[in-house]
Design a protein around this motif. Structure first.
Motif, PDB file in Angstrom:
ATOM      1  N   PRO A  52      -3.093   7.157  -3.462  1.00  0.00           N
ATOM      2  CA  PRO A  52      -2.047   6.133  -3.316  1.00  0.00           C
ATOM      3  C   PRO A  52      -0.637   6.684  -3.162  1.00  0.00           C
ATOM      4  O   PRO A  52       0.270   5.944  -2.777  1.00  0.00           O
ATOM      5  N   THR A  53      -0.441   7.990  -3.430  1.00  0.00           N
ATOM      6  CA  THR A  53       0.887   8.588  -3.251  1.00  0.00           C
ATOM      7  C   THR A  53       1.089   9.113  -1.833  1.00  0.00           C
ATOM      8  O   THR A  53       2.203   9.517  -1.479  1.00  0.00           O
ATOM      9  N   PHE A  54       0.029   9.148  -1.031  1.00  0.00           N
ATOM     10  CA  PHE A  54       0.067   9.775   0.299  1.00  0.00           C
ATOM     11  C   PHE A  54       1.260   9.319   1.132  1.00  0.00           C
ATOM     12  O   PHE A  54       2.093  10.119   1.563  1.00  0.00           O
ATOM     13  N   ALA A  55       1.350   8.039   1.403  1.00  0.00           N
ATOM     14  CA  ALA A  55       2.368   7.544   2.333  1.00  0.00           C
ATOM     15  C   ALA A  55       3.770   7.644   1.749  1.00  0.00           C
ATOM     16  O   ALA A  55       4.724   8.015   2.454  1.00  0.00           O
ATOM     17  N   ALA A  56       3.923   7.317   0.466  1.00  0.00           N
ATOM     18  CA  ALA A  56       5.247   7.366  -0.154  1.00  0.00           C
ATOM     19  C   ALA A  56       5.794   8.791  -0.149  1.00  0.00           C
ATOM     20  O   ALA A  56       6.969   9.027   0.176  1.00  0.00           O
ATOM     21  N   ASN A  57       4.943   9.754  -0.501  1.00  0.00           N
ATOM     22  CA  ASN A  57       5.396  11.144  -0.534  1.00  0.00           C
ATOM     23  C   ASN A  57       5.610  11.712   0.857  1.00  0.00           C
ATOM     24  O   ASN A  57       6.578  12.446   1.104  1.00  0.00           O
ATOM     25  N   PHE A  58       4.709  11.383   1.793  1.00  0.00           N
ATOM     26  CA  PHE A  58       4.822  11.929   3.147  1.00  0.00           C
ATOM     27  C   PHE A  58       6.095  11.435   3.825  1.00  0.00           C
ATOM     28  O   PHE A  58       6.844  12.215   4.440  1.00  0.00           O
ATOM     29  N   THR A  59       6.374  10.145   3.701  1.00  0.00           N
ATOM     30  CA  THR A  59       7.592   9.620   4.326  1.00  0.00           C
ATOM     31  C   THR A  59       8.845  10.136   3.627  1.00  0.00           C
ATOM     32  O   THR A  59       9.855  10.428   4.284  1.00  0.00           O
TER      33      THR A  59
END
Length: 451
Positions: A434-441
């Protein structure tokens, strides 16, 4: 309205029948789903219905997230009916007796009726015994109908239908005859992705016509209508934290097309504008802040990828400029020096090669051993790996993930890093990490400021 199409095992014709039913009912509004970690079958569903197929998986998701993912997809598409193709046999999961990872677990989370698909070759009364066994194993799983596949002739169908209905009280909604015309080309990871073959559309039309001819579609709709409302808690699939606008380049073509739609939507929910590009056909990367290269079949198109020298140089320069790149499986291979001797991007100074035997086939649990593009040190996340390749890593390679379950790149390590590039054999789903998109962006705009 919803329905699970489950098999008694693998290779009973689930995808052909499920996709055919989706096609036959497509004008009535179908939202397709696939149980388990799968990119290829959903590409057929999407082509059959015009709505993007979604994955539901009890290893990646809690029951509450399964309900959220299903309800969310139905709302986005506006479809009347949700049809879910199962994986392997109805009760097959990651353990001998548990539910996790099984089709049954998804059916129970959604309280969805099940139609069981049986390969009825050489079966009559024994088919009834199979239905009784599947019904009695878990009373929470509501098997409401049966589809017979590989039927020899009309007489065989009627006898088997009589046996099942009289001895089990379960409705048989049709029987599909044996036919070479219903078969389609396969490859080492399964069916050929629909994006690669124009003639796939003609196969899907044949499957839809066959289901219209041999199945009672009204009976299937009645079974779907019996599902009732979905109750129980729902839980968000991913974190929404980044509000600063960024542009993410996503590789998408015949060589790279293994993406969960939710991964793209999670990026968009974190202020990302997604820009698609083709490593095969475009000359260079678009004007973006970060690049995401998913899985696929780069080995099949290795010659064409090598020939597109300007794109390979563009990717290598993007990395040299300190911009973030995230590669999954096929993307990992493309970022290496070579694939089976064909030159690739050279972001990582190693070679990838194909093997005759599967090198990784497992659900994966990984722990981040350092901060990286998609997770932070100590984060534990889930995914899956399925590949016939290996990467020859030498020297002091740096890895971001320790593999707690699964194989990884080498020595139970995965997530190889080089500057702001991260590449891994593990495929993630936005709900499983669930951290994938928040961290990547967030990393996309933070690193942008540093360039």
């Amino acid at each position: 309205m919803r329905l699970v199409l489950a098999g008694t095992g693998s290779a009973v014709g689930k995808t052909t029948i499920a996709t055919g039913i989706m096609r036959a009912l497509s004008d009535r509004g179908i939202q397709p789903f696939k149980v388990g970690p799968d990119y290829i079958d959903p590409s057929y569903h999407t082509m059959a219905t015009g709505n993007v197929s979604r994955n539901l998986d009890s290893f990646f998701m809690t029951d509450a997230q399964i309900r959220e993912a299903f309800t969310r997809a139905m709302k986005i598409s506006g479809a009347r009916m949700g049809i879910i193709e199962g994986v392997r046999g109805l009760y097959e999961g990651i353990s001998a007796t548990g539910d996790t990872g099984s089709t049954a677990s998804v059916a129970k989370a959604l309280k969805a009726p099940v139609v069981l698909i049986i390969n009825s070759r050489s079966l009559v009364k024994s088919a009834a015994a199979m239905v009784l066994g599947f019904r009695s194993l878990d009373p929470e799983v509501k098997i409401r109908g049966v589809i017979l596949n590989q039927v020899k002739n009309r007489r065989h169908y009627l006898k088997t239908k009589e046996a099942i209905e009289k001895l089990t009280g379960t409705e048989v909604v049709g029987g599909i005859p044996r036919s070479a015309e219903l078969e389609v080309e396969q490859r080492h990871l399964g069916l050929v992705p629909a994006v690669e073959r124009e003639q796939i559309a003609s196969y899907i039309e044949k499957w839809g016509s066959a289901m219209e001819e041999y199945l009672d579609l009204e009976a299937l709709e009645d079974i779907m209508a019996s599902a009732g409302k979905i109750d129980g808690e729902r839980e968000p699939l991913w974190r929404r934290e980044n509000k600063r606008k960024v542009k993410i380049g996503v590789a998408f073509d015949e060589a790279f097309n293994f993406y969960y739609r939710e991964n793209i939507e999670a990026l968009e929910d974190n202020a990302a504008s997604v820009v698609y590009f083709s490593p095969l056909h475009d000359e260079e990367l678009p004007d973006v802040d970060a690049v995401y290269i998913g899985g696929g079949y780069p080995e099949v198109f290795a010659g064409e990828l090598e020939s597109n020298r300007s794109m390979r140089i563009s990717v290598r320069k993007f990395h040299a400029d300190g911009r973030p790149i995230f590669g999954e499986c096929g993307g990992l291979m493309y970022l290496m020096n070579s694939i089976d001797g064909h030159k690739m991007c050279g972001v990582f100074p190693y070679s990838a090669e194909m093997t005759k035997n599967v090198q990784g086939l497992s659900y994966v649990i990984s722990e981040a051993v350092s901060d990286n593009l998609i997770t932070e040190e100590g984060d534990v996340f889930r995914g899956h790996e399925f590949h016939y390749s290996r990467v020859s890593v030498t020297g002091d390679a740096q890895f971001a993930f320790r593999v707690l379950r699964g194989r990884g790149i080498m020595d139970s390590m995965d997530g190889i890093t080089s500057g702001s590039a991260l590449a891994s054999y593990v495929h993630i789903h936005a709900a499983s990490c669930p951290t994938f998109a928040a961290n990547f962006t967030r990393n996309a705009w933070e690193l942008q400021d540093e360039v």
